[in-house]
Every structure is written in C-alpha cells, then in structure tokens.
Design a protein around this motif. Structure first.
Motif, PDB file in Angstrom:
ATOM      1  N   VAL A  33       0.863  -1.180   0.000  1.00  0.00           N
ATOM      2  CA  VAL A  33       0.000   0.000   0.000  1.00  0.00           C
ATOM      3  C   VAL A  33       0.904   1.236   0.000  1.00  0.00           C
ATOM      4  O   VAL A  33       1.569   1.518   0.997  1.00  0.00           O
ATOM      5  N   ALA A  34       0.940   1.935  -1.129  1.00  0.00           N
ATOM      6  CA  ALA A  34       1.743   3.158  -1.242  1.00  0.00           C
ATOM      7  C   ALA A  34       0.810   4.355  -1.169  1.00  0.00           C
ATOM      8  O   ALA A  34       0.062   4.624  -2.110  1.00  0.00           O
ATOM      9  N   MET A  35       0.840   5.050  -0.042  1.00  0.00           N
ATOM     10  CA  MET A  35       0.001   6.232   0.137  1.00  0.00           C
ATOM     11  C   MET A  35       0.543   7.361  -0.736  1.00  0.00           C
ATOM     12  O   MET A  35       1.721   7.716  -0.665  1.00  0.00           O
ATOM     13  N   THR A  36      -0.312   7.925  -1.590  1.00  0.00           N
ATOM     14  CA  THR A  36       0.121   8.977  -2.503  1.00  0.00           C
ATOM     15  C   THR A  36      -0.350  10.367  -2.097  1.00  0.00           C
ATOM     16  O   THR A  36       0.022  11.345  -2.742  1.00  0.00           O
ATOM     17  N   GLY A  37      -1.177  10.476  -1.054  1.00  0.00           N
ATOM     18  CA  GLY A  37      -1.586  11.799  -0.580  1.00  0.00           C
ATOM     19  C   GLY A  37      -3.092  11.968  -0.565  1.00  0.00           C
ATOM     20  O   GLY A  37      -3.833  11.079  -0.130  1.00  0.00           O
ATOM     21  N   GLN A  38      -3.551  13.106  -1.082  1.00  0.00           N
ATOM     22  CA  GLN A  38      -4.975  13.413  -1.091  1.00  0.00           C
ATOM     23  C   GLN A  38      -5.282  14.265  -2.330  1.00  0.00           C
ATOM     24  O   GLN A  38      -4.415  14.946  -2.890  1.00  0.00           O
ATOM     25  N   ARG A  39      -6.535  14.237  -2.721  1.00  0.00           N
ATOM     26  CA  ARG A  39      -7.016  15.070  -3.817  1.00  0.00           C
ATOM     27  C   ARG A  39      -8.382  15.620  -3.417  1.00  0.00           C
ATOM     28  O   ARG A  39      -9.341  14.862  -3.290  1.00  0.00           O
ATOM     29  N   ASP A  40      -8.428  16.930  -3.155  1.00  0.00           N
ATOM     30  CA  ASP A  40      -9.659  17.568  -2.664  1.00  0.00           C
ATOM     31  C   ASP A  40     -10.144  16.912  -1.379  1.00  0.00           C
ATOM     32  O   ASP A  40     -11.358  16.772  -1.150  1.00  0.00           O
ATOM     33  N   GLY A  41      -9.203  16.481  -0.531  1.00  0.00           N
ATOM     34  CA  GLY A  41      -9.556  15.848   0.734  1.00  0.00           C
ATOM     35  C   GLY A  41      -9.752  14.349   0.668  1.00  0.00           C
ATOM     36  O   GLY A  41      -9.821  13.684   1.710  1.00  0.00           O
ATOM     37  N   HIS A  42      -9.817  13.775  -0.536  1.00  0.00           N
ATOM     38  CA  HIS A  42      -9.987  12.326  -0.691  1.00  0.00           C
ATOM     39  C   HIS A  42      -8.615  11.649  -0.628  1.00  0.00           C
ATOM     40  O   HIS A  42      -7.704  11.997  -1.387  1.00  0.00           O
ATOM     41  N   VAL A  43      -8.484  10.686   0.263  1.00  0.00           N
ATOM     42  CA  VAL A  43      -7.217   9.970   0.416  1.00  0.00           C
ATOM     43  C   VAL A  43      -6.957   9.143  -0.843  1.00  0.00           C
ATOM     44  O   VAL A  43      -7.865   8.515  -1.395  1.00  0.00           O
ATOM     45  N   THR A  44      -5.704   9.149  -1.307  1.00  0.00           N
ATOM     46  CA  THR A  44      -5.328   8.385  -2.501  1.00  0.00           C
ATOM     47  C   THR A  44      -4.189   7.435  -2.155  1.00  0.00           C
ATOM     48  O   THR A  44      -3.317   7.756  -1.342  1.00  0.00           O
ATOM     49  N   ALA A  45      -4.210   6.267  -2.794  1.00  0.00           N
ATOM     50  CA  ALA A  45      -3.178   5.246  -2.542  1.00  0.00           C
ATOM     51  C   ALA A  45      -3.090   4.313  -3.744  1.00  0.00           C
ATOM     52  O   ALA A  45      -4.054   4.152  -4.503  1.00  0.00           O
ATOM     53  N   ASP A  46      -1.923   3.734  -3.919  1.00  0.00           N
ATOM     54  CA  ASP A  46      -1.701   2.689  -4.929  1.00  0.00           C
ATOM     55  C   ASP A  46      -1.572   1.355  -4.213  1.00  0.00           C
ATOM     56  O   ASP A  46      -0.781   1.223  -3.263  1.00  0.00           O
ATOM     57  N   VAL A  47      -2.338   0.358  -4.662  1.00  0.00           N
ATOM     58  CA  VAL A  47      -2.290  -0.981  -4.067  1.00  0.00           C
ATOM     59  C   VAL A  47      -1.782  -1.944  -5.126  1.00  0.00           C
ATOM     60  O   VAL A  47      -2.424  -2.119  -6.171  1.00  0.00           O
ATOM     61  N   THR A  48      -0.628  -2.545  -4.847  1.00  0.00           N
ATOM     62  CA  THR A  48      -0.016  -3.489  -5.785  1.00  0.00           C
ATOM     63  C   THR A  48       0.419  -4.739  -5.024  1.00  0.00           C
ATOM     64  O   THR A  48       0.504  -4.754  -3.795  1.00  0.00           O
ATOM     65  N   TRP A  49       0.712  -5.810  -5.806  1.00  0.00           N
ATOM     66  CA  TRP A  49       1.279  -7.008  -5.186  1.00  0.00           C
ATOM     67  C   TRP A  49       2.734  -6.733  -4.866  1.00  0.00           C
ATOM     68  O   TRP A  49       3.475  -6.190  -5.681  1.00  0.00           O
ATOM     69  N   GLU A  50       3.141  -7.081  -3.655  1.00  0.00           N
ATOM     70  CA  GLU A  50       4.473  -6.707  -3.190  1.00  0.00           C
ATOM     71  C   GLU A  50       5.573  -7.434  -3.935  1.00  0.00           C
ATOM     72  O   GLU A  50       6.642  -6.870  -4.178  1.00  0.00           O
ATOM     73  N   ASN A  51       5.335  -8.669  -4.355  1.00  0.00           N
ATOM     74  CA  ASN A  51       6.402  -9.444  -4.982  1.00  0.00           C
ATOM     75  C   ASN A  51       6.715  -8.960  -6.396  1.00  0.00           C
ATOM     76  O   ASN A  51       7.891  -8.782  -6.751  1.00  0.00           O
ATOM     77  N   ASP A  52       5.681  -8.768  -7.217  1.00  0.00           N
ATOM     78  CA  ASP A  52       5.945  -8.432  -8.625  1.00  0.00           C
ATOM     79  C   ASP A  52       5.501  -7.014  -9.001  1.00  0.00           C
ATOM     80  O   ASP A  52       5.748  -6.573 -10.124  1.00  0.00           O
ATOM     81  N   GLY A  53       4.851  -6.296  -8.088  1.00  0.00           N
ATOM     82  CA  GLY A  53       4.448  -4.918  -8.380  1.00  0.00           C
ATOM     83  C   GLY A  53       3.246  -4.786  -9.288  1.00  0.00           C
ATOM     84  O   GLY A  53       2.924  -3.667  -9.713  1.00  0.00           O
ATOM     85  N   ASP A  54       2.566  -5.896  -9.600  1.00  0.00           N
ATOM     86  CA  ASP A  54       1.370  -5.820 -10.443  1.00  0.00           C
ATOM     87  C   ASP A  54       0.224  -5.167  -9.670  1.00  0.00           C
ATOM     88  O   ASP A  54       0.113  -5.306  -8.446  1.00  0.00           O
ATOM     89  N   ALA A  55      -0.633  -4.467 -10.420  1.00  0.00           N
ATOM     90  CA  ALA A  55      -1.812  -3.872  -9.798  1.00  0.00           C
ATOM     91  C   ALA A  55      -2.764  -4.964  -9.337  1.00  0.00           C
ATOM     92  O   ALA A  55      -2.902  -6.003  -9.992  1.00  0.00           O
ATOM     93  N   VAL A  56      -3.396  -4.759  -8.219  1.00  0.00           N
ATOM     94  CA  VAL A  56      -4.359  -5.718  -7.695  1.00  0.00           C
ATOM     95  C   VAL A  56      -5.652  -5.567  -8.489  1.00  0.00           C
ATOM     96  O   VAL A  56      -6.303  -4.524  -8.445  1.00  0.00           O
ATOM     97  N   GLU A  57      -6.004  -6.582  -9.238  1.00  0.00           N
ATOM     98  CA  GLU A  57      -7.201  -6.525 -10.070  1.00  0.00           C
ATOM     99  C   GLU A  57      -8.449  -6.964  -9.302  1.00  0.00           C
ATOM    100  O   GLU A  57      -9.559  -6.642  -9.712  1.00  0.00           O
ATOM    101  N   GLU A  58      -8.246  -7.713  -8.242  1.00  0.00           N
ATOM    102  CA  GLU A  58      -9.379  -8.179  -7.456  1.00  0.00           C
ATOM    103  C   GLU A  58      -9.975  -7.038  -6.631  1.00  0.00           C
ATOM    104  O   GLU A  58      -9.392  -5.960  -6.514  1.00  0.00           O
ATOM    105  N   ALA A  59     -11.129  -7.289  -6.082  1.00  0.00           N
ATOM    106  CA  ALA A  59     -11.709  -6.338  -5.144  1.00  0.00           C
ATOM    107  C   ALA A  59     -10.832  -6.276  -3.899  1.00  0.00           C
ATOM    108  O   ALA A  59     -10.352  -7.295  -3.400  1.00  0.00           O
TER     109      ALA A  59
END
Length: 199
Positions: A33-59
C-alpha cells in the motif's frame, strides 16, 4: 429448498477460499500500500502485489482511518474504492477529509494483507467570490458623459459689479425731485413776503 440454497452458499464460499490462495501464490502473499496523498480531501493510494508490483485486479477490502495532528479528531473507518482518475493500481476514498493535518492509515485484509500510513495535509480552499461583487478599480468616464458635462457657455471669470435695482433708483430720483421742488417753493414764498413787507 432452504437446504439447497445453503448448500450452494457453502460451495461458493469454498470456491472463494480455494481461488484466493491461488491468486496469492501467483503474486505473493502480501500487498503493498503506497500512500500517494490526497485530492480535494480524498485519500489516494496505490495498491499493488508486493512481490511483482502488479496492480491488484481483485476487489480490495481495506479500511482507512485518520487522526488529526493533535489527536483530538478522528475520521473513518472508510473503505477504499477504485480511483477512475488514476492508474489501474489507484484507489481512493468516497469521503473527504476536512482541512488540517492528518495521520492516515490503510489496512488491507483481502485479497492479502497490507498496510500503509502517511501524514496528509488538506489545505483550506477559499470560496469563490460572488458574481455580483463590484470592480474596485476606478473607471474612466465615458466620452458621452464628458460631452454632456461640457455642454453650455463657459463661465465669465471676471466678477460683475453689483447694480442698484431699477425700482430703487427711480424711487431715489423721485424723492430728490420732490424735495428740491418744495425747497424752491419755500424760498420763493420768503422772497415774496419780504418784498411785501418793504412796501
């Protein structure tokens, strides 16, 4: 009938349990979970698989909590939702933080465990000025207004001497004439009396 529905629900749960480890084994057993900050007060983050860095496609099942810098206010728990304005790995919150400094934590429980935290500053946004506000800058008079103001004869710079009213002047001359006539009559009368007295 109820037995059949319960049996189908159990089979579906077992299927999810069996599929989740398969997905975890393909990408690893933790998410980043890489926290990227906020946009207009909405928290933003990138969630990827730690081993290969792929984006999590699942819910992603994750909770977001925020605590103010002085520890007197808390916000959440909120959930992460897909961020349509970001990359495939981007997630955000439907709710927004009020202005201030916040320590935000994200805890992911599905499809694998993950954690992230970041201090986020939400600035105060000034409201837009109303459209009916007058312009404080001075405006020059229009040519039409200037022409209107200059129409008419120019004033005479030399002051005129005061004049006696016509009625007052005539009255003065009339009074003087009556006085002179009366005086002349009195003199003539005195002379006539003296001549008679001498005789």
């Amino acid at each position: 009938m109820r037995t059949r529905i319960a049996f189908q629900a159990v089979l579906a749960a077992l299927g999810l349990i069996l599929l989740s480890p398969a997905a975890a084994q393909a990408h690893g057993d933790t998410v980043k979970v890489a926290m990227t900050g906020q946009r207009d007060g909405h928290v933003t983050a990138d969630v990827t698989w730690e081993n290969d860095g792929d984006a999590v496609e699942e819910a992603v099942a994750a909770t977001v909590n925020a605590v103010s810098a002085d520890g007197t206010r808390t916000m959440g728990p909120w959930r992460l939702v897909r961020d349509p304005a970001a990359a495939p790995a981007g997630w955000t919150t439907a709710e927004s933080l009020p202005p201030g400094t916040w320590k935000v934590t994200v805890d992911v429980g599905f499809p694998a465990l993950g954690h992230g935290e970041l201090e986020v500053g939400v600035p105060v946004v000034d409201p837009a000025p109303p459209t009916g506000t007058p312009d404080p800058r001075p405006t020059a008079p229009s040519p039409a207004a200037t022409r209107t103001q200059t129409v008419g004869p120019a004033p005479d710079p030399t002051p005129s001497a005061p004049t006696e009213p016509a009625s007052g002047s005539g009255l003065w001359w009339t009074t003087a004439g009556v006085a002179a006539t009366a005086l002349a009559g009195a003199v003539v009368g005195i002379l006539v009396r003296r001549r008679r007295a001498r005789r």
